[in-house]
Design a protein around this motif. Structure first.
Motif, PDB file in Angstrom:
ATOM      1  N   ALA A 236     -18.950 -36.722  99.999  1.00 46.89           N
ATOM      2  CA  ALA A 236     -19.324 -37.156  98.652  1.00 46.89           C
ATOM      3  C   ALA A 236     -19.309 -36.024  97.640  1.00 46.89           C
ATOM      4  CB  ALA A 236     -20.712 -37.806  98.688  1.00 46.89           C
ATOM      5  N   GLY A 237     -19.468 -34.780  98.113  1.00 44.00           N
ATOM      6  CA  GLY A 237     -19.642 -33.688  97.170  1.00 44.00           C
ATOM      7  C   GLY A 237     -18.482 -32.740  97.036  1.00 44.00           C
ATOM      8  N   THR A 238     -17.359 -33.021  97.692  1.00 40.10           N
ATOM      9  CA  THR A 238     -16.229 -32.111  97.572  1.00 40.10           C
ATOM     10  C   THR A 238     -15.377 -32.466  96.358  1.00 40.10           C
ATOM     11  OG1 THR A 238     -15.093 -33.492  99.216  1.00 40.10           O
ATOM     12  CG2 THR A 238     -16.090 -31.465 100.004  1.00 40.10           C
ATOM     13  N   GLU A 239     -14.589 -33.507  96.480  1.00 43.26           N
ATOM     14  CA  GLU A 239     -13.675 -33.870  95.401  1.00 43.26           C
ATOM     15  C   GLU A 239     -14.411 -34.238  94.116  1.00 43.26           C
ATOM     16  OE1 GLU A 239      -9.755 -35.921  96.707  1.00 43.26           O
ATOM     17  OE2 GLU A 239     -11.352 -36.746  97.966  1.00 43.26           O
ATOM     18  N   THR A 240     -15.536 -34.935  94.232  1.00 43.52           N
ATOM     19  CA  THR A 240     -16.247 -35.365  93.023  1.00 43.52           C
ATOM     20  C   THR A 240     -16.741 -34.182  92.210  1.00 43.52           C
ATOM     21  OG1 THR A 240     -18.228 -35.642  94.407  1.00 43.52           O
ATOM     22  CG2 THR A 240     -16.948 -37.630  93.902  1.00 43.52           C
ATOM     23  N   ALA A 241     -17.340 -33.192  92.885  1.00 42.94           N
ATOM     24  CA  ALA A 241     -17.863 -32.020  92.172  1.00 42.94           C
ATOM     25  C   ALA A 241     -16.733 -31.211  91.549  1.00 42.94           C
ATOM     26  CB  ALA A 241     -18.684 -31.153  93.124  1.00 42.94           C
ATOM     27  N   ALA A 242     -15.666 -30.979  92.318  1.00 46.19           N
ATOM     28  CA  ALA A 242     -14.544 -30.214  91.782  1.00 46.19           C
ATOM     29  C   ALA A 242     -13.899 -30.935  90.615  1.00 46.19           C
ATOM     30  CB  ALA A 242     -13.517 -29.957  92.889  1.00 46.19           C
ATOM     31  N   SER A 243     -13.782 -32.250  90.716  1.00 52.42           N
ATOM     32  CA  SER A 243     -13.214 -33.051  89.629  1.00 52.42           C
ATOM     33  C   SER A 243     -14.040 -32.909  88.355  1.00 52.42           C
ATOM     34  CB  SER A 243     -13.154 -34.519  90.048  1.00 52.42           C
ATOM     35  OG  SER A 243     -12.814 -35.354  88.945  1.00 52.42           O
ATOM     36  N   ALA A 244     -15.352 -33.070  88.485  1.00 51.56           N
ATOM     37  CA  ALA A 244     -16.226 -33.007  87.313  1.00 51.56           C
ATOM     38  C   ALA A 244     -16.187 -31.638  86.655  1.00 51.56           C
ATOM     39  CB  ALA A 244     -17.657 -33.362  87.705  1.00 51.56           C
ATOM     40  N   MET A 245     -16.112 -30.577  87.452  1.00 46.67           N
ATOM     41  CA  MET A 245     -16.080 -29.221  86.886  1.00 46.67           C
ATOM     42  C   MET A 245     -14.827 -29.003  86.041  1.00 46.67           C
ATOM     43  SD  MET A 245     -17.678 -26.560  89.672  1.00 46.67           S
ATOM     44  CE  MET A 245     -17.345 -27.368  91.233  1.00 46.67           C
ATOM     45  N   ALA A 246     -13.667 -29.245  86.617  1.00 40.61           N
ATOM     46  CA  ALA A 246     -12.419 -28.988  85.890  1.00 40.61           C
ATOM     47  C   ALA A 246     -12.275 -29.914  84.689  1.00 40.61           C
ATOM     48  CB  ALA A 246     -11.231 -29.158  86.831  1.00 40.61           C
ATOM     49  N   ARG A 247     -12.631 -31.168  84.864  1.00 36.22           N
ATOM     50  CA  ARG A 247     -12.458 -32.127  83.764  1.00 36.22           C
ATOM     51  C   ARG A 247     -13.426 -31.852  82.617  1.00 36.22           C
ATOM     52  NH1 ARG A 247     -12.285 -37.725  86.992  1.00 36.22           N
ATOM     53  NH2 ARG A 247     -12.004 -38.681  84.922  1.00 36.22           N
ATOM     54  N   THR A 248     -14.627 -31.357  82.924  1.00 33.76           N
ATOM     55  CA  THR A 248     -15.570 -31.009  81.852  1.00 33.76           C
ATOM     56  C   THR A 248     -15.053 -29.811  81.062  1.00 33.76           C
ATOM     57  OG1 THR A 248     -17.460 -31.876  83.111  1.00 33.76           O
ATOM     58  CG2 THR A 248     -17.944 -30.329  81.325  1.00 33.76           C
TER      59      THR A 248
END
Length: 391
Positions: A236-248
């Protein structure tokens, strides 16, 4: 359509060409509507929260729910820990592991030095791939949480950790219409889980009490449940966290809000919240109807599937804005709701905040010099997002 919205739609389309269409048409499903092959579709935040908070009539353990999917991989004990009597006990036992203070301390300890190196690289006139950096950051966090032994303390080792978590999560691709996994998929998933949790049992017995595994032991969380919790945090915390960081980071650039944030650094929590709202890395949440019930004037029958379009519900108020006031109906819907609100939410917020602070602390605006979107992935994200400081 503004620049930020255009890039966000491209991120979604690269992940799954049908996703932008589903999420956009989903606006007409408010508050709830039945769609062939998909089941009941919800894009209204109030209705979504009602369903996510109703454990009597809805479950994530039936067809369409993530618990149903992972029980096939992790075992029948998931049925108790995910949504049964043991779920409340597990959340109660582990809640203090993920307080805001503990999450911030974890991020400082594990990825603080790597972020400092990235800040120095930018300040020296270099270019940083924020998407890659985000994956490395998450890999470091996952390795620390699972007590993984890595070959060397370099980015390549932690990219490998991230890739393994991504490989496991990718097994859920294609489960939009059914969460029943093929035997070959289950076998592959079990191999990955075994590889990633190979050290958990040993570390669980010896880890210091200030680590996730050590604290689970001290709190009386069974070792097999600790393995499951660690696995699920990894997924749950791999792709979602990385996605949110770069997209923000991209949203702040594309909207010009980075200048405002640099002038008013106290708005950092607003930037993190807005980044999570607009990106909503997990754009869909599935549930199964446990018992017949009425929702918004519609009769839902036991066994029906429910698909909550979280991205649609969260982005309906508009695009990224540091001035957006608190949205009571949405609240933290990007993390779910009710007793299944993401345990790792404070860690995700701390990771995003730490990355943004690194960029702000350079003292100069950053510019995106190149970007590329990830294709055919479960979680929409950037494959590459290179930034440098403006001259």
């Amino acid at each position: 359509m503004d620049t930020a919205a255009r890039h966000e739609l491209r991120v979604l389309a690269a992940a799954n060409p049908a996703l932008p269409l589903l999420l956009t048409i989903g606006r007409f499903a408010r508050p709830i509507r039945r769609i062939p092959r998909l089941g009941w579709v919800v894009s209204d935040p109030v209705t979504a929260r009602l369903i996510l908070n109703d454990a009597t009539h809805f479950t994530l353990l039936g067809e369409g729910g993530v618990g149903h999917l992972w029980a096939q991989v992790l075992g029948d004990w998931v049925y108790d820990v995910f949504d049964g009597p043991g779920h409340h006990a597990l959340r109660t036992q582990t809640r203090e592991l993920f307080t805001e203070d503990n999450a911030a301390a974890l991020v400082r300890r594990v990825i603080g030095p790597r972020l400092a190196a990235a800040g120095s690289q930018l300040a020296g006139g270099g270019t940083v791939d924020v998407a890659d950096l985000a994956r490395v950051m998450v890999g470091r966090i996952v390795a620390d949480l699972l007590g993984l032994r890595v070959a060397s303390d370099d980015d390549a080792a932690y990219r490998e950790v991230f890739s393994t978590g991504e490989e496991l999560a990718a097994l859920a691709l294609g489960t939009t219409t059914s969460t029943v996994l093929e035997p070959a998929t289950v076998a592959r998933a079990k191999q990955i889980v075994a590889r990633m949790t190979s050290n958990v049992a040993q570390v669980w017995r010896t880890a210091p009490a200030d680590t996730l595994l050590g604290r689970c032991r001290e709190l009386g969380v069974e070792m097999r449940h600790t393995e499951g919790l660690a696995t699920l945090l990894m997924v749950a915390g791999t792709e979602t966290a990385a996605s949110a960081m770069a997209r923000t980071v991209a949203l702040l650039h594309d909207t010009g809000a980075q200048d405002r944030l640099r002038a008013e650094p106290q708005r950092l929590p607003d930037a993190v919240r807005e980044g999570l709202r607009v990106s909503t890395p997990a754009p869909l949440i599935g549930r199964s109807v446990r018992a017949d019930t009425d929702v918004a004037g519609r009769r839902l029958r036991a066994g029906d599937r429910v698909m909550i379009l979280t991205w649609t519900a969260n982005t309906a108020p508009g695009g990224f804005s540091l001035d957006r006031s608190y949205l009571r109906d949405n609240r933290q819907l990007w993390f779910g709701a009710g007793r299944h609100l993401c345990l790792g939410a404070p860690v995700a917020r701390a990771e995003i905040g730490a990355l943004l602070s690194t960029l702000l602390d350079t003292g100069r605006p950053y510019r995106i010099v190149a970007r590329r979107y990830r294709r055919r992935v479960l979680i929409p994200s950037y494959e590459m997002l290179r930034v440098s400081l403006a001259s």
